[in-house]
Design a protein around this motif. Structure first.
Motif, PDB file in Angstrom:
ATOM      1  N   ARG A   1     -72.366 136.827 -34.087  1.00  0.00           N
ATOM      2  CA  ARG A   1     -72.937 137.608 -32.517  1.00  0.00           C
ATOM      3  C   ARG A   1     -70.971 137.997 -32.067  1.00  0.00           C
ATOM      4  NH1 ARG A   1     -74.473 132.894 -31.491  1.00  0.00           N
ATOM      5  NH2 ARG A   1     -72.503 132.010 -30.368  1.00  0.00           N
ATOM      6  N   ALA A   2     -70.276 137.702 -32.943  1.00  0.00           N
ATOM      7  CA  ALA A   2     -69.484 138.780 -31.806  1.00  0.00           C
ATOM      8  C   ALA A   2     -69.330 140.228 -32.645  1.00  0.00           C
ATOM      9  CB  ALA A   2     -68.017 138.281 -32.431  1.00  0.00           C
ATOM     10  N   ALA A   3     -69.434 139.976 -34.136  1.00  0.00           N
ATOM     11  CA  ALA A   3     -69.673 141.244 -34.564  1.00  0.00           C
ATOM     12  C   ALA A   3     -70.320 142.167 -34.434  1.00  0.00           C
ATOM     13  CB  ALA A   3     -70.061 141.118 -36.080  1.00  0.00           C
ATOM     14  N   GLN A   4     -72.254 141.334 -34.085  1.00  0.00           N
ATOM     15  CA  GLN A   4     -73.455 142.424 -33.521  1.00  0.00           C
ATOM     16  C   GLN A   4     -72.934 142.659 -32.026  1.00  0.00           C
ATOM     17  OE1 GLN A   4     -75.445 138.562 -33.760  1.00  0.00           O
ATOM     18  NE2 GLN A   4     -76.733 139.959 -35.532  1.00  0.00           N
ATOM     19  N   ASP A   5     -72.290 142.358 -31.750  1.00  0.00           N
ATOM     20  CA  ASP A   5     -71.905 143.106 -30.271  1.00  0.00           C
ATOM     21  C   ASP A   5     -70.846 144.249 -30.084  1.00  0.00           C
ATOM     22  OD1 ASP A   5     -72.901 140.666 -29.251  1.00  0.00           O
ATOM     23  OD2 ASP A   5     -71.484 139.790 -28.115  1.00  0.00           O
ATOM     24  N   GLN A   6     -69.817 143.820 -31.094  1.00  0.00           N
ATOM     25  CA  GLN A   6     -68.844 145.133 -31.557  1.00  0.00           C
ATOM     26  C   GLN A   6     -69.721 146.466 -32.427  1.00  0.00           C
ATOM     27  OE1 GLN A   6     -65.816 145.847 -30.749  1.00  0.00           O
ATOM     28  NE2 GLN A   6     -66.009 147.904 -32.075  1.00  0.00           N
ATOM     29  N   ASN A   7     -70.672 146.028 -32.823  1.00  0.00           N
ATOM     30  CA  ASN A   7     -71.736 146.965 -33.686  1.00  0.00           C
ATOM     31  C   ASN A   7     -72.425 147.290 -32.797  1.00  0.00           C
ATOM     32  OD1 ASN A   7     -71.925 147.399 -36.421  1.00  0.00           O
ATOM     33  ND2 ASN A   7     -71.677 145.247 -36.711  1.00  0.00           N
ATOM     34  N   GLU A   8     -72.989 146.866 -31.598  1.00  0.00           N
ATOM     35  CA  GLU A   8     -73.626 147.413 -30.037  1.00  0.00           C
ATOM     36  C   GLU A   8     -72.952 147.981 -29.831  1.00  0.00           C
ATOM     37  OE1 GLU A   8     -76.683 148.221 -28.068  1.00  0.00           O
ATOM     38  OE2 GLU A   8     -76.932 147.252 -30.636  1.00  0.00           O
ATOM     39  N   THR A   9     -71.948 147.945 -29.093  1.00  0.00           N
ATOM     40  CA  THR A   9     -71.056 148.447 -28.355  1.00  0.00           C
ATOM     41  C   THR A   9     -70.665 149.881 -29.226  1.00  0.00           C
ATOM     42  OG1 THR A   9     -69.490 146.694 -27.133  1.00  0.00           O
ATOM     43  CG2 THR A   9     -68.675 148.861 -27.217  1.00  0.00           C
ATOM     44  N   ALA A  10     -70.031 149.669 -30.169  1.00  0.00           N
ATOM     45  CA  ALA A  10     -70.358 151.180 -30.559  1.00  0.00           C
ATOM     46  C   ALA A  10     -71.122 152.128 -31.500  1.00  0.00           C
ATOM     47  CB  ALA A  10     -69.535 151.063 -32.423  1.00  0.00           C
ATOM     48  N   LEU A  11     -72.479 151.304 -31.377  1.00  0.00           N
ATOM     49  CA  LEU A  11     -73.315 152.742 -31.678  1.00  0.00           C
ATOM     50  C   LEU A  11     -74.490 152.741 -30.507  1.00  0.00           C
ATOM     51  CD1 LEU A  11     -74.734 150.745 -35.140  1.00  0.00           C
ATOM     52  CD2 LEU A  11     -73.303 152.234 -34.523  1.00  0.00           C
ATOM     53  N   ALA A  12     -74.043 152.516 -29.587  1.00  0.00           N
ATOM     54  CA  ALA A  12     -74.752 152.032 -27.816  1.00  0.00           C
ATOM     55  C   ALA A  12     -75.517 153.428 -27.509  1.00  0.00           C
ATOM     56  CB  ALA A  12     -73.894 151.787 -26.713  1.00  0.00           C
ATOM     57  N   SER A  13     -74.348 154.600 -27.849  1.00  0.00           N
ATOM     58  CA  SER A  13     -74.710 156.164 -27.580  1.00  0.00           C
ATOM     59  C   SER A  13     -75.791 156.125 -28.732  1.00  0.00           C
ATOM     60  CB  SER A  13     -73.788 156.654 -27.230  1.00  0.00           C
ATOM     61  OG  SER A  13     -73.057 157.586 -28.612  1.00  0.00           O
TER      62      SER A  13
END
Length: 146
Positions: A108-120
């Motif tokens: 879940r932490a890794a998914q959150d990091q990916n989501e933050t990084a790819l949000a744009s």
């Protein structure tokens, strides 16, 4: 065109990887994990009982780096080493209950990091970026000795 870091795929990929790793490190630190440990755990959550050689090959890291990471993971109670069924020289790296219990929160932490990084990025842009990155990784693996 002159060579600059803005036009260097290596520089940009390295910069992006460092930022990803820093963000992931912040997110998994409360779980007692470091990014290198997380990468090993991802492999072992997928296939428990791999050898050190398997992990080195799958993660494209140096043998000494893997050895140090596994030593820390063993010290932290995340893995145990067991005899290999078919190769007396090899040891299987096996997850402990502690490591299994961290799986959902760490992913879940890794998914959150990916989501933050790819949000744009749009979904199509994300898919395209992933396809291109996999293509580059494949090319580099094929030309590893160059």
């Amino acid at each position: 065109m002159t060579f600059s870091k803005e036009h260097s795929a290596g520089f940009v990929a390295n910069h992006m990887a460092r930022l990803f790793a820093h963000g992931l490190a912040r997110r998994i630190a409360p779980l007692g994990l470091a990014p290198a440990q997380f990468m090993v755990l991802l492999e072992l959550w997928q296939e428990d009982g791999l050898t050190q050689h398997d992990l080195v090959t799958r993660l494209d890291v140096e043998q000494a780096t893997m050895s140090n990471t596994l030593r820390r993971m063993e010290r932290d109670g995340l893995i145990v080493r067991r005899a290999h069924d078919h190769d007396r020289r090899a040891r299987r790296i096996c997850l402990t209950d502690k490591a299994r219990a961290l799986q959902a929160a760490a992913i879940r932490a890794a998914q959150d990091q990916n989501e933050t990084a790819l949000a744009s990025l749009s979904d199509a842009e994300r898919a395209h970026l992933m396809a291109l990155m996999h293509k580059v990784v494949g090319a580099m693996r094929r030309n590893w000795g160059d």
